[in-house]
Design a protein around this motif. Structure first.
Motif, PDB file in Angstrom:
ATOM      1  N   ARG A  10      37.700   0.782 -62.781  1.00 38.43           N
ATOM      2  CA  ARG A  10      38.152  -0.087 -63.872  1.00 38.43           C
ATOM      3  C   ARG A  10      38.264   0.708 -65.171  1.00 38.43           C
ATOM      4  O   ARG A  10      39.262   0.614 -65.904  1.00 38.43           O
ATOM      5  CB  ARG A  10      37.169  -1.252 -64.034  1.00 38.43           C
ATOM      6  N   TYR A  11      37.254   1.521 -65.458  1.00 42.79           N
ATOM      7  CA  TYR A  11      37.272   2.268 -66.706  1.00 42.79           C
ATOM      8  C   TYR A  11      38.296   3.403 -66.682  1.00 42.79           C
ATOM      9  O   TYR A  11      38.883   3.722 -67.722  1.00 42.79           O
ATOM     10  CB  TYR A  11      35.865   2.756 -67.048  1.00 42.79           C
ATOM     11  N   ARG A  12      38.542   4.001 -65.530  1.00 43.64           N
ATOM     12  CA  ARG A  12      39.618   4.993 -65.449  1.00 43.64           C
ATOM     13  C   ARG A  12      40.949   4.352 -65.810  1.00 43.64           C
ATOM     14  O   ARG A  12      41.749   4.933 -66.538  1.00 43.64           O
ATOM     15  CB  ARG A  12      39.693   5.602 -64.038  1.00 43.64           C
ATOM     16  N   ARG A  13      41.176   3.124 -65.312  1.00 42.68           N
ATOM     17  CA  ARG A  13      42.421   2.423 -65.613  1.00 42.68           C
ATOM     18  C   ARG A  13      42.523   2.082 -67.103  1.00 42.68           C
ATOM     19  O   ARG A  13      43.632   1.966 -67.648  1.00 42.68           O
ATOM     20  CB  ARG A  13      42.522   1.147 -64.783  1.00 42.68           C
ATOM     21  N   LEU A  14      41.391   1.924 -67.760  1.00 47.27           N
ATOM     22  CA  LEU A  14      41.380   1.599 -69.185  1.00 47.27           C
ATOM     23  C   LEU A  14      41.388   2.842 -70.068  1.00 47.27           C
ATOM     24  O   LEU A  14      41.413   2.723 -71.300  1.00 47.27           O
ATOM     25  CB  LEU A  14      40.153   0.744 -69.515  1.00 47.27           C
ATOM     26  N   GLY A  15      41.338   4.027 -69.451  1.00 43.21           N
ATOM     27  CA  GLY A  15      41.375   5.263 -70.219  1.00 43.21           C
ATOM     28  C   GLY A  15      40.035   5.729 -70.747  1.00 43.21           C
ATOM     29  O   GLY A  15      39.972   6.556 -71.667  1.00 43.21           O
ATOM     30  N   ALA A  16      38.943   5.239 -70.168  1.00 38.01           N
ATOM     31  CA  ALA A  16      37.610   5.619 -70.618  1.00 38.01           C
ATOM     32  C   ALA A  16      37.260   7.026 -70.125  1.00 38.01           C
ATOM     33  O   ALA A  16      37.816   7.501 -69.132  1.00 38.01           O
ATOM     34  CB  ALA A  16      36.581   4.618 -70.094  1.00 38.01           C
ATOM     35  N   PRO A  17      36.329   7.696 -70.775  1.00 38.87           N
ATOM     36  CA  PRO A  17      35.882   9.007 -70.289  1.00 38.87           C
ATOM     37  C   PRO A  17      35.174   8.864 -68.945  1.00 38.87           C
ATOM     38  O   PRO A  17      34.661   7.789 -68.614  1.00 38.87           O
ATOM     39  CB  PRO A  17      34.934   9.493 -71.381  1.00 38.87           C
ATOM     40  N   PRO A  18      35.119   9.946 -68.149  1.00 34.43           N
ATOM     41  CA  PRO A  18      34.547   9.858 -66.798  1.00 34.43           C
ATOM     42  C   PRO A  18      33.094   9.410 -66.750  1.00 34.43           C
ATOM     43  O   PRO A  18      32.648   8.874 -65.733  1.00 34.43           O
ATOM     44  CB  PRO A  18      34.700  11.288 -66.261  1.00 34.43           C
ATOM     45  N   ASP A  19      32.346   9.625 -67.822  1.00 41.93           N
ATOM     46  CA  ASP A  19      30.919   9.281 -67.810  1.00 41.93           C
ATOM     47  C   ASP A  19      30.640   7.880 -68.346  1.00 41.93           C
ATOM     48  O   ASP A  19      29.483   7.524 -68.585  1.00 41.93           O
ATOM     49  CB  ASP A  19      30.121  10.309 -68.598  1.00 41.93           C
ATOM     50  N   HIS A  20      31.680   7.043 -68.521  1.00 40.51           N
ATOM     51  CA  HIS A  20      31.456   5.680 -69.032  1.00 40.51           C
ATOM     52  C   HIS A  20      30.594   4.906 -68.043  1.00 40.51           C
ATOM     53  O   HIS A  20      30.839   4.906 -66.841  1.00 40.51           O
ATOM     54  CB  HIS A  20      32.800   4.976 -69.229  1.00 40.51           C
ATOM     55  N   ARG A  21      29.579   4.221 -68.546  1.00 36.02           N
ATOM     56  CA  ARG A  21      28.705   3.416 -67.694  1.00 36.02           C
ATOM     57  C   ARG A  21      29.483   2.239 -67.108  1.00 36.02           C
ATOM     58  O   ARG A  21      30.505   1.811 -67.648  1.00 36.02           O
ATOM     59  CB  ARG A  21      27.520   2.868 -68.498  1.00 36.02           C
ATOM     60  N   SER A  22      28.974   1.670 -66.011  1.00 36.39           N
ATOM     61  CA  SER A  22      29.581   0.476 -65.429  1.00 36.39           C
ATOM     62  C   SER A  22      28.497  -0.377 -64.791  1.00 36.39           C
ATOM     63  O   SER A  22      27.427   0.120 -64.423  1.00 36.39           O
ATOM     64  CB  SER A  22      30.636   0.846 -64.380  1.00 36.39           C
ATOM     65  N   CYS A  23      28.801  -1.670 -64.636  1.00 39.16           N
ATOM     66  CA  CYS A  23      27.833  -2.568 -63.997  1.00 39.16           C
ATOM     67  C   CYS A  23      27.632  -2.213 -62.532  1.00 39.16           C
ATOM     68  O   CYS A  23      26.527  -2.344 -62.003  1.00 39.16           O
ATOM     69  CB  CYS A  23      28.285  -4.016 -64.150  1.00 39.16           C
ATOM     70  N   ALA A  24      28.699  -1.770 -61.863  1.00 43.97           N
ATOM     71  CA  ALA A  24      28.543  -1.373 -60.466  1.00 43.97           C
ATOM     72  C   ALA A  24      27.580  -0.208 -60.342  1.00 43.97           C
ATOM     73  O   ALA A  24      26.668  -0.212 -59.493  1.00 43.97           O
ATOM     74  CB  ALA A  24      29.901  -1.016 -59.875  1.00 43.97           C
ATOM     75  N   THR A  25      27.763   0.802 -61.179  1.00 41.75           N
ATOM     76  CA  THR A  25      26.846   1.945 -61.170  1.00 41.75           C
ATOM     77  C   THR A  25      25.433   1.506 -61.503  1.00 41.75           C
ATOM     78  O   THR A  25      24.457   1.948 -60.879  1.00 41.75           O
ATOM     79  CB  THR A  25      27.325   3.009 -62.164  1.00 41.75           C
TER      80      THR A  25
END
Length: 200
Positions: free
Chosen positions: A98-113
């Motif tokens: 989801r964050y890759r699609r939004l253009g976030a940096p690779p280390d952006h946190r996520s709820c899945a992680t």
């Protein structure tokens, strides 16, 4: 009742509950979405939003009604609520894709992680991310069936009490979504309180 446990901004945690125990999930600052999951203690089933919607006939339960697991058995009871009662049971947990699609940096946190990390931390690893109960998340459904990722509607210290219908694990994530309005543009801590047993 235990002391509040911090859910660090953009991170998660998991804790084990015995049947009859409860957690209060606290929207400490009033604007933080908390993704919430429950699993049977032996990890044989997980709380299911789709089955809960069917069994309750609602987008989320009324007070006193349960959330069901994927074997259609109650797992958590929606016991008390001081918030406006606006939650989401439709949107998937944010994840690295989801964050890759939004253009976030690779280390952006996520709820899945956060979920994978929290479950591993209590020696209860899982292989997949179920649909979460997105507490305090405002997703208006419009007449044309479109979904809006709306701004939060709560107030500081709003809380929801979820009571365990069976021995289970509850996991939570202070959602790190900062590309949409759901957290009001700021990722903040939330808190959870472990509440003692009572009989149903």
């Amino acid at each position: 009742m235990s002391e509040p446990i911090t859910i660090p901004a953009g991170h998660g945690l998991a804790l084990r509950l015995e049947a009859g125990e409860a957690v209060a999930v606290i929207n400490t600052h009033g604007t933080q979405v908390v993704d919430t999951w429950a699993f049977r203690a032996d990890l044989s089933a997980a709380m299911s939003m789709s089955i809960s919607r069917v069994e309750n006939g609602r987008l989320h339960p009324a007070l006193g009604e349960p959330f069901f697991d994927n074997e259609r058995e109650p797992i958590l009871v929606y016991e008390a609520d001081t918030s406006p009662g606006v939650y989401d049971t439709i949107m998937a947990a944010c994840d690295p894709a989801r964050y890759r699609r939004l253009g976030a940096p690779p280390d952006h946190r996520s709820c899945a992680t956060n979920l994978f990390e929290a479950m591993a931390a209590i020696n209860a690893p899982i292989m997949a991310v179920p649909q979460p109960l997105n507490l305090f998340m405002n997703i208006p459904i419009h007449v044309d069936d479109s979904l809006e990722q709306g701004e939060p509607l709560g107030a500081p210290m709003d809380q929801v009490v979820l009571r365990a219908a069976k021995n289970c694990i509850v996991a939570v994530s202070a959602c790190p979504q900062d590309f949409t309005p759901i957290n009001n543009g700021v990722i903040l801590d939330a808190h959870i309180v472990h509440i003692g047993t009572r009989k149903f």
